[in-house]
Design a protein around this motif. Structure first.
Motif, PDB file in Angstrom:
ATOM      1  N   GLU A 163       2.875 -51.222 -88.460  1.00 16.86           N
ATOM      2  CA  GLU A 163       3.283 -52.263 -89.008  1.00 16.86           C
ATOM      3  C   GLU A 163       2.360 -53.350 -88.987  1.00 16.86           C
ATOM      4  OE1 GLU A 163       6.603 -52.427 -90.636  1.00 16.86           O
ATOM      5  OE2 GLU A 163       6.356 -50.160 -90.057  1.00 16.86           O
ATOM      6  N   VAL A 164       1.391 -53.473 -88.307  1.00 19.08           N
ATOM      7  CA  VAL A 164       0.334 -54.577 -88.357  1.00 19.08           C
ATOM      8  C   VAL A 164      -0.985 -54.288 -88.782  1.00 19.08           C
ATOM      9  CG1 VAL A 164       1.793 -55.786 -86.587  1.00 19.08           C
ATOM     10  CG2 VAL A 164      -0.094 -54.449 -85.769  1.00 19.08           C
ATOM     11  N   ALA A 165      -1.140 -53.033 -88.634  1.00 21.50           N
ATOM     12  CA  ALA A 165      -2.783 -52.743 -88.994  1.00 21.50           C
ATOM     13  C   ALA A 165      -2.829 -51.323 -89.319  1.00 21.50           C
ATOM     14  CB  ALA A 165      -3.792 -53.141 -87.790  1.00 21.50           C
ATOM     15  N   PRO A 166      -4.013 -50.914 -90.130  1.00 24.83           N
ATOM     16  CA  PRO A 166      -3.991 -49.454 -90.575  1.00 24.83           C
ATOM     17  C   PRO A 166      -3.980 -48.646 -89.323  1.00 24.83           C
ATOM     18  CG  PRO A 166      -5.484 -50.819 -91.846  1.00 24.83           C
ATOM     19  CD  PRO A 166      -4.854 -51.827 -90.845  1.00 24.83           C
ATOM     20  N   THR A 167      -3.355 -47.358 -89.351  1.00 28.70           N
ATOM     21  CA  THR A 167      -3.046 -46.596 -88.135  1.00 28.70           C
ATOM     22  C   THR A 167      -3.401 -45.034 -88.498  1.00 28.70           C
ATOM     23  OG1 THR A 167      -1.540 -48.203 -86.957  1.00 28.70           O
ATOM     24  CG2 THR A 167      -1.588 -45.982 -86.190  1.00 28.70           C
ATOM     25  N   ALA A 171       7.306 -46.021 -92.846  1.00 28.50           N
ATOM     26  CA  ALA A 171       8.101 -45.907 -94.136  1.00 28.50           C
ATOM     27  C   ALA A 171       6.955 -45.472 -95.196  1.00 28.50           C
ATOM     28  CB  ALA A 171       8.657 -46.970 -94.662  1.00 28.50           C
ATOM     29  N   PRO A 172       6.762 -44.532 -96.033  1.00 30.75           N
ATOM     30  CA  PRO A 172       5.883 -44.583 -96.905  1.00 30.75           C
ATOM     31  C   PRO A 172       5.374 -45.709 -97.957  1.00 30.75           C
ATOM     32  CG  PRO A 172       7.739 -43.079 -97.443  1.00 30.75           C
ATOM     33  CD  PRO A 172       8.122 -43.813 -96.249  1.00 30.75           C
ATOM     34  N   ARG A 173       4.271 -45.922 -98.083  1.00 30.09           N
ATOM     35  CA  ARG A 173       3.832 -47.007 -99.175  1.00 30.09           C
ATOM     36  C   ARG A 173       3.240 -46.290-100.204  1.00 30.09           C
ATOM     37  NH1 ARG A 173       1.953 -51.189 -94.377  1.00 30.09           N
ATOM     38  NH2 ARG A 173       3.883 -51.120 -92.975  1.00 30.09           N
ATOM     39  N   ALA A 216      -1.422 -36.191-101.138  1.00 33.14           N
ATOM     40  CA  ALA A 216      -1.778 -35.186-100.216  1.00 33.14           C
ATOM     41  C   ALA A 216      -0.382 -34.471 -99.771  1.00 33.14           C
ATOM     42  CB  ALA A 216      -2.560 -35.407 -99.108  1.00 33.14           C
ATOM     43  N   VAL A 217       0.547 -35.307 -98.786  1.00 35.22           N
ATOM     44  CA  VAL A 217       1.630 -34.929 -98.242  1.00 35.22           C
ATOM     45  C   VAL A 217       2.636 -36.137 -98.585  1.00 35.22           C
ATOM     46  CG1 VAL A 217       2.784 -34.090 -96.163  1.00 35.22           C
ATOM     47  CG2 VAL A 217       0.525 -33.292 -96.688  1.00 35.22           C
ATOM     48  N   GLN A 218       3.659 -35.971 -98.942  1.00 38.79           N
ATOM     49  CA  GLN A 218       4.427 -36.971 -99.244  1.00 38.79           C
ATOM     50  C   GLN A 218       5.639 -37.104 -98.006  1.00 38.79           C
ATOM     51  OE1 GLN A 218       4.635 -39.185-101.816  1.00 38.79           O
ATOM     52  NE2 GLN A 218       2.994 -37.937-102.642  1.00 38.79           N
ATOM     53  N   GLY A 219       5.707 -38.339 -97.572  1.00 36.75           N
ATOM     54  CA  GLY A 219       6.997 -38.432 -96.322  1.00 36.75           C
ATOM     55  C   GLY A 219       6.096 -39.441 -95.401  1.00 36.75           C
ATOM     56  N   GLN A 220       6.922 -39.483 -94.169  1.00 35.90           N
ATOM     57  CA  GLN A 220       6.855 -40.599 -93.263  1.00 35.90           C
ATOM     58  C   GLN A 220       5.811 -40.098 -92.077  1.00 35.90           C
ATOM     59  OE1 GLN A 220      10.320 -42.261 -92.343  1.00 35.90           O
ATOM     60  NE2 GLN A 220      11.014 -42.911 -94.092  1.00 35.90           N
ATOM     61  N   ALA A 240      -7.118 -24.156 -86.541  1.00 37.13           N
ATOM     62  CA  ALA A 240      -8.003 -23.153 -87.045  1.00 37.13           C
ATOM     63  C   ALA A 240      -8.069 -23.560 -88.586  1.00 37.13           C
ATOM     64  CB  ALA A 240      -7.647 -21.945 -86.629  1.00 37.13           C
ATOM     65  N   GLN A 241      -7.031 -23.776 -88.942  1.00 40.37           N
ATOM     66  CA  GLN A 241      -6.862 -24.434 -90.454  1.00 40.37           C
ATOM     67  C   GLN A 241      -6.199 -25.594 -90.290  1.00 40.37           C
ATOM     68  OE1 GLN A 241      -8.237 -23.055 -93.076  1.00 40.37           O
ATOM     69  NE2 GLN A 241      -9.098 -21.239 -91.866  1.00 40.37           N
ATOM     70  N   SER A 242      -6.926 -26.809 -90.628  1.00 40.94           N
ATOM     71  CA  SER A 242      -6.299 -28.008 -90.208  1.00 40.94           C
ATOM     72  C   SER A 242      -5.305 -28.483 -91.280  1.00 40.94           C
ATOM     73  CB  SER A 242      -7.360 -29.044 -89.913  1.00 40.94           C
ATOM     74  OG  SER A 242      -8.073 -28.788 -88.903  1.00 40.94           O
ATOM     75  N   TYR A 243      -4.256 -29.421 -91.210  1.00 41.64           N
ATOM     76  CA  TYR A 243      -3.461 -29.748 -92.141  1.00 41.64           C
ATOM     77  C   TYR A 243      -2.917 -31.185 -91.760  1.00 41.64           C
ATOM     78  CZ  TYR A 243      -0.114 -27.616 -88.979  1.00 41.64           C
ATOM     79  OH  TYR A 243       0.618 -27.625 -87.817  1.00 41.64           O
ATOM     80  N   VAL A 244      -2.051 -31.738 -92.778  1.00 45.78           N
ATOM     81  CA  VAL A 244      -1.147 -33.035 -92.537  1.00 45.78           C
ATOM     82  C   VAL A 244       0.172 -32.653 -92.453  1.00 45.78           C
ATOM     83  CG1 VAL A 244      -0.738 -35.183 -93.529  1.00 45.78           C
ATOM     84  CG2 VAL A 244      -2.977 -34.327 -93.669  1.00 45.78           C
ATOM     85  N   GLU A 245       0.816 -33.264 -91.599  1.00 41.39           N
ATOM     86  CA  GLU A 245       2.154 -32.835 -91.295  1.00 41.39           C
ATOM     87  C   GLU A 245       3.001 -34.090 -91.226  1.00 41.39           C
ATOM     88  OE1 GLU A 245       5.207 -30.466 -88.003  1.00 41.39           O
ATOM     89  OE2 GLU A 245       2.993 -30.325 -87.468  1.00 41.39           O
ATOM     90  N   SER A 246       4.298 -34.153 -91.868  1.00 40.38           N
ATOM     91  CA  SER A 246       4.843 -35.407 -91.929  1.00 40.38           C
ATOM     92  C   SER A 246       5.924 -35.487 -90.569  1.00 40.38           C
ATOM     93  CB  SER A 246       5.800 -35.480 -93.135  1.00 40.38           C
ATOM     94  OG  SER A 246       6.724 -36.444 -93.350  1.00 40.38           O
TER      95      SER A 246
END
Length: 539
Positions: free
Chosen positions: A387-391, A470-472, A484-488, A496-502
């Motif tokens: 809420e205050v800086a890129p994370t 919250a997504p922006r 890439a991935v929609q969500g919060q 072994a196969q890296s990915y992004v999870e919401s």
């Protein structure tokens, strides 16, 4: 570069005097420059024990800094009770690539549960990291255990509540004042640490005394909920006095009169016999003192009062998988799970334990322990800081075949060899390097690229989206601007196969929101009465 150029480049002037380093070959013709055991603080023994640190005295001539300096006093934790180190331990190591020019700086605080470790553990020497990531790397020794992470102020006499934190702040001031002479940019400092070192990073993000001393932060597996309350400090100081076989009403000066090795042994004894882990009551940790650490870091993050620097934070999926072997019976595991949290929040403890199916199976109990120590507090910090800086948040899931077969998975600190790029230096390399290493090597390359980009540009690779409650607009974009991935709460998962999870483990995360982990002892009014004060009167 010719040897003469190296000799000239290895002699550097700091504010306290000249230092000479050494050339460290890496193979394939590559080298880094290394200065070892550079003093940033004076001796902390005698009257200065338990007090804030002082800058070192200036010296004449050129100081040889080709050997690593003394470590903070600590036990070897072997079958003997040998203690190593010196109270004259405030020194640091600097590593940089061979070329010249202002480079980003990484200041690293080692882990070791607040009572062991050093700047120059083989894994943490940073030769490969400095070369691969093109940074000036600074690794710091600071006071540990009862000499650095125990607030002695419940005894008569003068003491600093947080000697280790004060040491770390002095080291950051040394970097600000001296690092340009080593080719580093004092206005581009990333504070980085793992485990207890990660907790130190988050604590300093909430310390007014550290404002402006760093500009980005990386906290790996930080057990930030273990920060001491007044209750804990008072309890453990009394136990230390008992272990030293001193009178109950002993003063701080009485403790100062003891040999440092005896203090370390007493601290080791109370730690192993106190079963603090099973109550989330560590013997040693930073202390909420109203000064260096004015409030519990979790409270500061919650209200948005921390330093608003970009933050990369994460944990390993099986940090405390050894918890599978702590209890033999289901009812004991459930009871242990409740005890784990009830000293913080008795009502919230029941709610959380139920989210882990009562923590009756070995796997559920180990996950509860992992999440209580590492994941749940890290998620709380990430959500508040976003809420205050890129994370940017990650989860490290990768485990070699041998550890999977043993049921241990992605253990605590397993990610370090991938980031530091030196898998052979890991104590578990015999297990982690069994079989094909292709996947492990590829993962190392990926993680090093992300860490390097964050250090240089305040954001990891473009495939790693920001963590946001919250997504922006524009969040989570791949190269080319594709979503890439929609969500919060988008989290980078290294596997072994890296990915992004919401929002990983959403139900568990929500359960933890019902448990207040900011003050150990709040659920133990009986203990507060025993120690001679009332909890609701605390600042």
């Amino acid at each position: 570069m010719k040897d003469k150029d190296w000799d000239d480049a290895l002699t550097v002037r700091t504010r306290a005097g000249w230092v000479r380093g050494v050339k460290e070959p890496l193979g394939d013709g590559a080298s880094v420059r290394s200065w070892r055991g550079v003093p940033f603080g004076a001796d902390t023994s005698g009257a200065r024990r338990f007090c804030g640190p002082h800058p070192p005295k200036a010296w004449d001539g050129v100081r040889d800094c080709t050997e690593f300096g003394p470590v903070a006093p600590q036990s070897t934790y072997s079958w003997t009770d040998k203690v190593v180190g010196s109270e004259d331990c405030l020194n640091l190591d600097v590593v940089r690539p061979g070329h010249s020019g202002g480079l980003p700086v990484v200041v690293y605080f080692h882990g070791g549960s607040f009572f062991m470790g050093s700047s120059h553990m083989v894994m943490l020497r940073g030769f490969q990291l400095a070369h691969t990531m093109d940074v000036v790397y600074v690794s710091v020794n600071f006071r540990l255990g009862a000499l650095g992470y125990l607030d002695m102020r419940s005894l008569d006499g003068h003491a600093c509540a947080n000697p280790a934190m004060a040491d770390q702040i002095l080291a950051l001031e040394w970097v600000r004042d001296n690092i340009a002479a080593f080719g580093g940019d004092p206005d581009d400092v990333t504070l980085m640490g793992e485990s207890a070192g990660g907790a130190a990073v988050l604590a300093l993000m909430t310390s007014p005394a550290a404002e402006g001393l760093f500009h980005k932060a990386i906290a790996q597996s930080p057990p930030i909920a273990t920060v001491h309350s007044r209750t804990q400090s008072t309890l453990w100081v009394r136990k230390l006095v008992e272990r030293l076989e001193l009178p109950r009403m002993s003063s701080i000066d009485d403790i100062r009169a003891q040999d440092f090795a005896d203090i370390i042994r007493a601290g080791q004894s109370m730690m192993w016999r106190g079963r603090g882990l099973l109550n989330l009551n560590s013997s040693f940790a930073p202390t909420v003192d109203g000064d260096i650490l004015p409030e519990h870091p979790l409270a500061v993050f919650e209200r948005g009062g921390q330093h608003p620097v970009p933050l990369l934070i994460g944990t390993n999926s099986d940090e405390a998988s050894v918890g599978k072997f702590l209890f033999q019976r289901q009812f004991a595991r459930r009871r242990g799970g409740l005890r784990l949290l009830s000293s913080f929040d008795a009502k919230g403890a029941e709610f959380v334990v139920e989210a882990y199916n009562g923590a009756t199976t070995r796997a559920d109990f180990a996950q509860l322990l992992t999440d209580a120590l590492f994941w749940a507090p890290a998620v709380a910090v990430a959500g508040a800081h976003s809420e205050v800086a890129p994370t940017y948040m990650y989860r490290f899931d990768f485990a070699p075949v041998a550890l999977e077969a043993l049921g241990l998975g992605a253990l605590h600190s397993l990610e370090l060899s991938h980031i530091f790029g030196d898998p052979e230096s890991s104590r578990m390399s015999v297990l982690t390097r069994l079989g094909s290493t292709a996947q492990s090597d590829a993962l190392s390359e990926l993680m090093q690229a992300h860490w390097a980009r964050f250090i240089h540009q305040a954001a990891p690779g473009k495939t790693w989206p920001r963590y946001q409650v919250a997504p922006r607009a524009g969040a989570g974009l791949q190269p080319g601007g594709q979503p890439a991935v929609q969500g919060q709460r988008l989290t980078q998962v290294f596997a072994a196969q890296s990915y992004v999870e919401s929002d990983p483990h959403k139900l568990r995360r929500r359960a933890w929101e019902h448990c207040d982990m900011r003050e150990w002892g709040a659920g133990r009014p009986d203990l507060a009465e025993e120690l001679g004060f009332i909890l609701d009167t605390l600042d």
